[in-house]
Design a protein around this motif. Structure first.
Motif, PDB file in Angstrom:
ATOM      1  N   PRO A 116       1.682   3.950  -4.427  1.00  0.00           N
ATOM      2  CA  PRO A 116       0.355   4.476  -4.765  1.00  0.00           C
ATOM      3  C   PRO A 116      -0.098   4.017  -6.145  1.00  0.00           C
ATOM      4  CG  PRO A 116       2.016   6.188  -4.911  1.00  0.00           C
ATOM      5  CD  PRO A 116       2.713   4.977  -4.410  1.00  0.00           C
ATOM      6  N   ILE A 117      -1.371   3.773  -6.244  1.00  0.00           N
ATOM      7  CA  ILE A 117      -1.932   3.448  -7.549  1.00  0.00           C
ATOM      8  C   ILE A 117      -2.269   4.777  -8.221  1.00  0.00           C
ATOM      9  CG2 ILE A 117      -3.826   2.324  -8.741  1.00  0.00           C
ATOM     10  CD1 ILE A 117      -4.019   0.633  -6.067  1.00  0.00           C
ATOM     11  N   ILE A 118      -1.644   5.012  -9.330  1.00  0.00           N
ATOM     12  CA  ILE A 118      -1.894   6.291  -9.988  1.00  0.00           C
ATOM     13  C   ILE A 118      -3.177   6.194 -10.795  1.00  0.00           C
ATOM     14  CG2 ILE A 118      -0.965   8.037 -11.535  1.00  0.00           C
ATOM     15  CD1 ILE A 118       0.711   7.609  -9.067  1.00  0.00           C
ATOM     16  N   GLU A 119      -4.183   6.795 -10.298  1.00  0.00           N
ATOM     17  CA  GLU A 119      -5.415   6.849 -11.072  1.00  0.00           C
ATOM     18  C   GLU A 119      -6.044   8.192 -10.755  1.00  0.00           C
ATOM     19  OE1 GLU A 119      -9.741   4.736 -11.466  1.00  0.00           O
ATOM     20  OE2 GLU A 119      -8.339   4.071  -9.948  1.00  0.00           O
ATOM     21  N   LEU A 120      -5.920   9.103 -11.710  1.00  0.00           N
ATOM     22  CA  LEU A 120      -6.434  10.443 -11.436  1.00  0.00           C
ATOM     23  C   LEU A 120      -7.916  10.488 -11.761  1.00  0.00           C
ATOM     24  CD1 LEU A 120      -3.537  12.610 -12.763  1.00  0.00           C
ATOM     25  CD2 LEU A 120      -4.153  12.145 -10.420  1.00  0.00           C
ATOM     26  N   ARG A 121      -8.659  10.896 -10.807  1.00  0.00           N
ATOM     27  CA  ARG A 121     -10.083  11.076 -11.059  1.00  0.00           C
ATOM     28  C   ARG A 121     -10.366  12.560 -11.095  1.00  0.00           C
ATOM     29  NH1 ARG A 121     -11.194   6.690  -7.331  1.00  0.00           N
ATOM     30  NH2 ARG A 121     -11.931   4.906  -8.513  1.00  0.00           N
ATOM     31  N   GLY A 122     -11.224  12.954 -12.023  1.00  0.00           N
ATOM     32  CA  GLY A 122     -11.553  14.375 -12.112  1.00  0.00           C
ATOM     33  C   GLY A 122     -12.588  14.733 -11.078  1.00  0.00           C
ATOM     34  N   ALA A 123     -12.583  15.993 -10.694  1.00  0.00           N
ATOM     35  CA  ALA A 123     -13.620  16.479  -9.798  1.00  0.00           C
ATOM     36  C   ALA A 123     -14.919  16.571 -10.582  1.00  0.00           C
ATOM     37  CB  ALA A 123     -13.220  17.854  -9.275  1.00  0.00           C
ATOM     38  N   PRO A 124     -16.071  16.596 -10.019  1.00  0.00           N
ATOM     39  CA  PRO A 124     -16.291  16.409  -8.594  1.00  0.00           C
ATOM     40  C   PRO A 124     -16.249  14.933  -8.199  1.00  0.00           C
ATOM     41  CG  PRO A 124     -18.353  16.762  -9.704  1.00  0.00           C
ATOM     42  CD  PRO A 124     -17.291  16.916 -10.741  1.00  0.00           C
ATOM     43  N   HIS A 125     -15.907  14.718  -6.933  1.00  0.00           N
ATOM     44  CA  HIS A 125     -15.811  13.354  -6.461  1.00  0.00           C
ATOM     45  C   HIS A 125     -17.081  12.903  -5.777  1.00  0.00           C
ATOM     46  CE1 HIS A 125     -11.569  13.671  -7.417  1.00  0.00           C
ATOM     47  NE2 HIS A 125     -11.673  14.892  -6.979  1.00  0.00           N
ATOM     48  N   ASN A 160       0.806  -1.209   0.000  1.00  0.00           N
ATOM     49  CA  ASN A 160       0.000   0.000   0.000  1.00  0.00           C
ATOM     50  C   ASN A 160       0.844   1.265   0.000  1.00  0.00           C
ATOM     51  OD1 ASN A 160       0.889   0.267   2.584  1.00  0.00           O
ATOM     52  ND2 ASN A 160      -1.049  -0.403   3.515  1.00  0.00           N
ATOM     53  N   ARG A 161       2.124   1.119   0.073  1.00  0.00           N
ATOM     54  CA  ARG A 161       2.995   2.300   0.008  1.00  0.00           C
ATOM     55  C   ARG A 161       3.268   2.686  -1.445  1.00  0.00           C
ATOM     56  NH1 ARG A 161       3.238   5.358   4.460  1.00  0.00           N
ATOM     57  NH2 ARG A 161       1.366   4.291   5.123  1.00  0.00           N
TER      58      ARG A 161
END
Lengths: 452, 357, 220, 194, 234
Positions: free
Chosen positions: B6-15, B3-4
């Motif tokens: 990080p999984i790079i998955e960018l989510r756009g706002a709004p969340h 868990n150190r």
């Protein structure tokens, strides 16, 4: 909306908008606490809107907490101060919350130093001219702490053909989860009033209104009691609604005027500042300190010790989260509020000037929120009824899907969109409208630059 | 996984999201339609049940078939085809031959939906196009009404229901005569009003009967009360824009009220106009179809009032006793225009700035 | 185009066939839609209209081609229109004399052949640039293509719309006609359906070619 | 309402027997110029104007022809008159209002080959309308053409943004739309018929 | 486009040559048209006459086509004018049918009214003896095929039976009908002046009876005035 206001039924607000759940109870009642210093700080040179600061230190140099480490590059820029006493480890590229790498200064802290600010030059703003006040503000490195990170001194500089009569102080904090402004208003109210005086002086305004949403009655009461007797500063109560805290919406709600499309608040005689900004300013200016720490809401179901913390700028998220008990991964992590904040690309990104909140959502919570499937637009018009700017996001979204970006701008006022996310929030089809608009704007900007 | 890392998955706002999803909305519309279907079955018996099943199955199968043909994942899961099928059945006469109902269902989906790219792109209400098609194709069958609450309706079909495909349906006149009791005839209130005995006497049905649905008519249009209640359910759950039905009923009420004031002898009362025929069903479940109506707040009012107005005009002066279907289709056709001329005034732009088409 | 006069291209099968399929005036060029839809509610009308158009097309092409060197450029359109109108008037009288019933069924649409862009288009783009025989052969092809298209529409509409073909009952008394097909919307739907069929066939063919190429590439 | 009542004549040409949707007249511009709203509007206006002018011309010409018993020349005369009327209109507009000309200019030549104009002249002759009736009839026909064109343009603009399947893209979908519109206009049949 | 063409096109030929060409074309076309028109005119006239005759004989029962004769009249407020095949110039609106002995068998009249889609035109037979309508043909109806078109209407025996003896008796003062012809809903016919509508094609049925009523209201009082002239063919 208009009718309600006429009859005196509703509270001051704008039309449209949404009512997301607040999630503020957890942190709203907790006093601000200071967080430990991290062993290593990362200071991106561009923590503000405008030209990045220029480093004036070199690798291996020792710096003292509060010392300027990078100077402003022109008017549309601010200096950067060292958040702690230590040694410059490196100057190079580092990750940011939104992904791309940017130049930053990495500072290695000296262990066991008291970390008192020793670098100051006390001054008295009441004796200064407005121009001098603005210069002094610039030296603090202050930017809008609400999230936009727009240099405060630029905002205070009123264009020559405009006249500002009112300073509007934004205490809405309409984003769910976030309670920094709430706590600041309660705990630093004296600093806030000092900051308001500075802003009024700099802009030449005669009065100030502190706009607060009605979900913070304690803050309203406290500030009302603390208002000066001459009536120059008043508290305006507004309906709790998102995005009440957006400049344009607040101006509409409090004085009923609309900022012209493409114009500035000063066109209607208003300057808007965030409460946190002014409170910080009120605290920093008299001592001539720089902006080196800020209050951050750290909240969400995925963290053990949620609350409002005073965090030194440059503290890596990993350190913050370790301190407060977090065991997940970056997927559940949002910097800023849930409506406009972004999920982070790495745990190594630092807290910067514009970070008002760090939210740790649970994976189940997110997957429940974000639709698994995207349908075509069914023209339900929920977004049309939500858009505070009265755009037609449905039409815009369809145009965006067909890449007709120019039409979006020419016919449908794309550039008036300030990406509040209301449309995406209500979209039953799960269309990422805001993302579309962001892309459309970027591509239009690129095309214009290429053409020019 | 560590868990150190990080999984790079960018989510756009709004969340955060709130809205009911498309399939939730559609499912709720189906829920709202079910009581009306139930009443139709109670009122017209087996034939209505068979009709509802036939159109719904036809719609679902057509949609599935075309999805298969174009190698796309099937879209029947979003319930929109079910809605089309149910609405279609509710607008047809209860004794409508099943094969014709299947044709209507096929046309509704194939011509109005699949053709234009599926859900969200149907510029017309599919159910109404299906109905308009069979109205033009089989004008006799679609104006053959049978009485409500016929005795034995749960044990036998209306004779025309089970007509063989491509065959002229049997006349139901004899059957109607045999079962007609207590003055329940096959004529709809609107037809009675329009083509009543002699040229001058208009026979109007009691408003209470219209309200509770004690009349002949299309399978699901008879009870104004039930339709109102079901529509209100959707409106309260914010799954229907209540402005459209409101505007449409207002338009119809004002228009017919105007004529009634001019000559009360020649024209029906506004209340009769509102309660009779498919006006209620059309207003609450068809004109309010999200896809085919304008999205702009002002546009919605214009759209509704236009439909209400046209409905009354066609009813009073047109060749057909009922005009709701055509009025709504016309409203659908005009909705892009209405939308183009009523774009909302954007914050911070001039008050008088009209958007040029 | 000047050198066309000097070096006449030979008449090939293509001169004739082109108009029937590849350049079908209705299905491909979308010209002359008005008569193609308005009168095709029965096969008989379709044949009548098709032949009338064919006649006007051939005659006007011949005359225009004959006079092509005499007509000055500036007045050519006017001349063509007058020539076409002449033959249309002739056809109008002829049909009136041959069959009252057909004449009543076609109504004003016989006279509207004048405004059929297929004919003016042929005169302007083909007959005015080619020798008489070639123009006539081409006009024949186009005319037959037009008639063929009308037949495609007319047959479907009559069979579905009245259950008959050329007035003879196909399915007997019990057939339920689809009245909509002989009404105006039916015209639009039927031509739309034909176009759909054609583009579906075309797409399938293209996909097949693509697949063949792929397999060829894979194996070769 | 009587069949020769002015209101009825207008309504008849306008929506009951719409030139495009019931008689298929003027289909080429209907399909060709309906991709955008403003061009559709301009085209509609131009057509309406030319319809008025040529209908009146045709009325006059027909009177002359009947007077001299030359009905067999009717078609030739009509088409010649319409072509020259369009030319005249073009020249006049150019002189009187260059602005209008810029808006309508490119559509005028298209109108000459528009069978709706000739159809209008022929229909009014068959129906034996008098001067005023001709005027109203042509106004109705022009308005009906504009209405159909505008509705079509609106729908097509909307469908521009749709995921239309590849095989129905293009003309097929336009015909289907026109068919549904035509179906819709059937609802107006019998309007004022009693 | 025009500018483009003009810049390329050769200099204007003399207007004389243009006029000459146009004149030539006009002459050719004029010649062709006149020839065809002259040739077909008698054929067309004959066909139309036959068609009319057939319709007229059809609406009067008991006509023996071979021996009966038809005479056209123009009847208006101004009087009755007999139109002969050769001399007639006016518009005929009344056709009298006589048997071989020259006695009046019946009168055919035209009627028209707006139907569902367009005007419905009919020709009906009037028998002065029984003062009733004795036959009807639909000349033109573009109403919904299968419901209100010519073939469907004429094929509907039940509906056509309305016109086997539909009373159009004149009122006492001879100025109007005693009972206006009217359409009633299918199956509710009570009076002999009523038309039982086709169920489903009410509008067309109504248009027919309205047309009949209008025509009868106008023409029958006039006929009554001139009946003595019409009675015998001379």
């Amino acid at each position: 909306m208009g009718l309600k206001q006429l009859l005196g039924l509703g509270k001051a607000t704008f039309s449209h908008g949404i009512h997301p759940p607040e999630y503020k109870a957890v942190t709203g009642s907790k006093a601000i606490r200071r967080l430990y210093f991290a062993p290593e700080m990362i200071l991106p040179l561009s923590q503000h809107f405008g030209a990045p600061s220029i480093p004036i230190v070199h690798e291996g140099q020792e710096v003292v907490r509060g010392e300027v480490v990078a100077r402003a590059d022109g008017f549309m820029s601010v200096p950067l101060h060292a958040p702690a006493t230590g040694i410059i480890k490196s100057i190079g590229l580092t990750r940011t919350a939104r992904g791309p790498r940017v130049p930053a200064i990495v500072l290695k802290l000296h262990a066991g130093v008291s970390q008192e600010v020793l670098y100051d030059s006390p001054q008295d703003t009441s004796e200064m001219s407005p121009a001098a006040v603005i210069d002094a503000v610039k030296e603090t490195g202050m930017v809008g702490l609400g999230g936009a990170s727009f240099p405060t001194h630029v905002k205070m500089t009123v264009p020559e053909d405009h006249k500002v009569h009112t300073v509007m102080v934004n205490g809405c904090e309409c984003e769910p989860y976030l309670t920094t402004d709430h706590r600041v208003m309660l705990e630093y109210s004296m600093d806030l009033f000092a900051g308001i005086q500075v802003a009024m002086k700099a802009t030449g305004a005669e009065k100030a209104i502190i706009g607060i949403e009605d979900n913070k009655p304690d803050a309203i009461k406290a500030l009302r009691n603390a208002c000066p007797a001459d009536g120059s500063v008043t508290v305006g109560v507004m309906e709790t609604k998102y995005p009440q805290g957006a400049e344009k919406m607040m101006i509409k709600a409090l004085i009923g005027k609309e900022v012209p499309s493409g114009g500035y608040p000063s066109s209607v005689g208003v300057s808007v500042f965030n409460v946190a900004t002014l409170a910080q300013l009120g605290a920093l200016l008299p001592q001539g300190h720089g902006l080196i720490e800020r209050v951050v809401t750290i909240s969400g179901p995925g963290i053990e010790k949620p609350g409002n913390y005073l965090v030194a700028l440059g503290t890596p998220l990993r350190f913050v989260l370790d301190q407060l008990g977090f065991q997940g991964d970056a997927r559940q992590l949002i910097v800023g509020g849930p409506m406009m904040g972004s999920s982070v690309a790495s745990l190594d990104v630092p807290v910067t000037k514009g970070v008002s909140g760090i939210l740790i959502l649970t994976e189940e919570g997110i997957s429940k929120q974000i639709p698994k499937k995207t349908w075509p637009c069914i023209r339900c018009a929920y977004c049309v009824q939500a858009c505070p700017i009265h755009l037609n996001p449905s039409e815009l979204g369809m145009l965006a899907a067909k890449r007709q970006y120019e039409t979006m701008e020419e016919k449908y006022h794309l550039n008036d969109c300030f990406e509040c996310g209301c449309c995406t929030y209500v979209c039953p089809s799960g269309i990422p409208l805001v993302q579309y608009f962001r892309i459309a704007k970027a591509i239009n900007r690129e095309n214009r630059e290429r053409a020019a | 996984m560590n868990n150190r890392t990080p999984i790079i998955e960018l989510r756009g706002a709004p969340h955060l999201r709130k809205a009911p999803s498309v399939d939730q909305i559609m499912r709720n519309v189906v829920y709202a339609l079910l009581p009306i279907c139930g009443f139709a079955v109670y009122q017209f018996g087996l034939s209505a049940l068979a009709l509802i099943l036939a159109t719904t199955l036809a719609c679902i199968c057509t949609e599935h078939l075309f999805c298969r043909l174009s190698d796309k994942p099937t879209t029947i899961g979003d319930f929109s085809a079910v809605i089309t099928g149910l609405l279609l059945a509710l607008t047809l006469p209860p004794g409508f031959p099943l094969w014709m109902a299947v044709v209507a269902g096929f046309v509704a989906i194939a011509l109005t939906k699949v053709m234009f790219g599926g859900i969200g792109f149907n510029v017309f209400n599919p159910a109404l196009v299906g109905r308009a098609f069979v109205q033009a194709a089989f004008p006799v069958a679609i104006t053959t009404w049978t009485p409500a609450f016929a005795p034995g309706r749960f044990t036998e079909f209306i004779p025309s229901t089970l007509t063989l495909p491509f065959v002229v349906p049997k006349s139901v006149a004899g059957w109607v005569e045999r079962i007609a009791v207590d003055g329940y005839t096959g004529a709809t209130p609107l037809a009675l009003q329009k083509f009543g005995d002699g040229n001058l006497e208009h026979v109007t049905t009691q408003n209470a009967d219209l309200f509770f649905g004690m009349t002949a008519g299309s399978a699901g249009e008879t009870s104004a009360l039930l339709i109102l209640v079901c529509g209100a359910y959707l409106a309260v759950r914010r799954m229907m824009d209540w402005h459209i039905p409101a505007a449409m009923l207002l338009g119809a009420f004002v228009t017919s009220g105007g004529f009634y004031l001019v000559d009360a002898g020649a024209y029906p009362t506004p209340l009769f106009t509102l309660l009779s025929g498919g006006l209620m069903l059309g207003a609450l479940f068809m004109a309010s179809d999200m896809v085919a109506s304008p999205t702009t707040p002002r546009g919605v009012w214009i759209y509704g009032i236009l439909i209400g107005f046209l409905t009354v005009i066609i009813r009073l002066f047109g060749g057909l006793p009922e005009g709701v279907m055509y009025a709504i289709l016309f409203g659908n056709a005009a909705s892009p225009l209405i939308g183009a001329f009523t774009q909302p005034r954007v914050y911070g732009t001039g008050r008088k700035k009209a958007t040029k088409p | 185009m000047a050198d066309l006069h000097h070096k006449p291209t030979p008449i090939t099968m293509d001169t004739f066939l082109r108009g029937i399929w590849k350049e079908n005036p209705v299905f491909v060029m979308l010209l002359g839609l008005c008569p193609a839809l308005a009168v095709t509610n029965t096969t008989m009308n379709a044949i009548g209209m098709g032949l009338a158009t064919l006649f006007v097309l051939v005659c006007s092409s011949a005359l225009v081609s004959l006079l092509r060197s005499v007509i000055p450029k500036q007045v050519r359109i006017a001349s063509y229109i007058v020539i076409i109108a002449t033959f249309v008037t002739i056809v109008d009288y002829a049909i009136h004399a041959i069959s009252l019933e057909l004449y009543n069924a076609l109504g004003a649409f016989i006279q509207l052949i004048v405004a059929n862009c297929v004919i003016l288009g042929r005169a302007e783009s083909y007959a005015s640039k080619n020798r008489v025989t070639k123009s006539v052969v081409n006009a024949f092809g186009i005319g037959i293509g037009f008639t063929f298209a009308l037949l495609c529409l007319g047959t479907v509409r009559e069979v579905l719309g009245s259950g008959t073909i050329l007035g003879y009952s196909l399915f007997g008394e019990s057939f339920q006609p689809w009245v909509v097909m002989v009404l105006p919307p039916g015209g639009f739907f039927v031509i739309g359906a034909w176009l759909l069929l054609f583009s579906w066939l075309k797409e399938r063919k293209q996909r097949k070619i693509l697949k063949q190429e792929e397999t060829a590439r894979a194996t070769g | 309402m009587q069949p020769d009542d002015l209101t009825f004549i207008f309504l008849n040409a306008f929506i009951i027997n719409n030139f495009v949707l019931a008689f298929f007249l003027g289909l080429c511009p209907f399909l060709g110029v309906s991709a955008k709203l403003d061009t559709a509007w301009n085209m509609g206006l131009a057509t309406m104007f030319v319809m008025l002018v040529s209908s009146l011309c045709a009325y006059g010409v027909n009177m002359l022809l009947v007077e001299f018993n030359l009905e067999f020349l009717r078609l030739i005369c009509y088409i010649a008159v319409i072509a020259s009327a369009v030319q005249l209109v073009e020249i006049t507009i150019k002189k009187v209002s260059p602005e209008l000309f810029r808006a309508l200019g490119i559509f005028l030549p298209l109108i000459t080959t528009n069978c709706a104009i000739l159809g209008l002249a022929l229909f009014q002759t068959f129906k034996e309308y008098d001067f005023l009736q001709c005027l109203v009839y042509s106004a109705g026909a022009g308005a009906g053409f504009t209405l159909a064109l505008m509705l079509m343009a609106g729908l097509r603009v909307k469908l521009d943004l749709a995921d239309v399947p590849s095989i129905s893209r293009g003309s097929a979908i336009s015909f289907m739309l026109a068919g549904i519109l035509s179906l819709t206009f059937m609802g107006f049949a019998g309007l004022g018929g009693h | 486009m025009s500018g483009d063409v003009q810049s390329q096109s050769p200099p204007m030929p003399s207007s004389l040559s243009m006029i000459r060409t146009l004149g030539l074309i006009a002459m050719i076309s004029g010649l062709l048209v006149v020839l065809v028109a002259r040739y077909t005119e008698p054929i067309i006239k004959e066909k139309e006459r036959l068609a009319l005759e057939q319709a007229v004989f059809q609406v009067i029962p008991g006509v023996v086509q071979a021996t009966a004769t038809r005479v056209s009249f123009a009847l208006s407020e101004d009087g009755l004018v007999r139109l002969d095949e050769e001399t007639g110039t006016g518009e005929a609106n009344l056709f009298a049918v006589y048997d071989d002995s020259g006695m009046l068998m019946g009168i055919a009249l035209q009627a028209a009214a707006q139907g569902y889609q367009d005007v419905v035109r009919t020709l009906y037979g009037y028998d002065p003896k029984c003062e009733c309508i004795v036959g009807l043909v639909i000349m033109k109806s573009t109403d919904t095929p299968g419901m209100g078109d010519k073939n469907t209407l004429e094929g509907n025996r039940q509906f056509m039976a309305n016109f086997d003896a539909l009373s159009v008796q004149l009122a006492e003062d001879q100025s109007r009908l005693a009972h206006a012809v009217e359409t009633v809903k299918h199956g509710t016919k009570t009076g002999i002046w009523q038309v039982d509508a086709i169920s489903g094609a009410t509008i067309t049925s109504r248009a027919i009876s309205r047309g009949l009523n209008e025509s009868a209201q106008k023409m029958l009082p006039l006929i009554a005035r001139h009946l003595h002239v019409l009675k015998v063919n001379n």
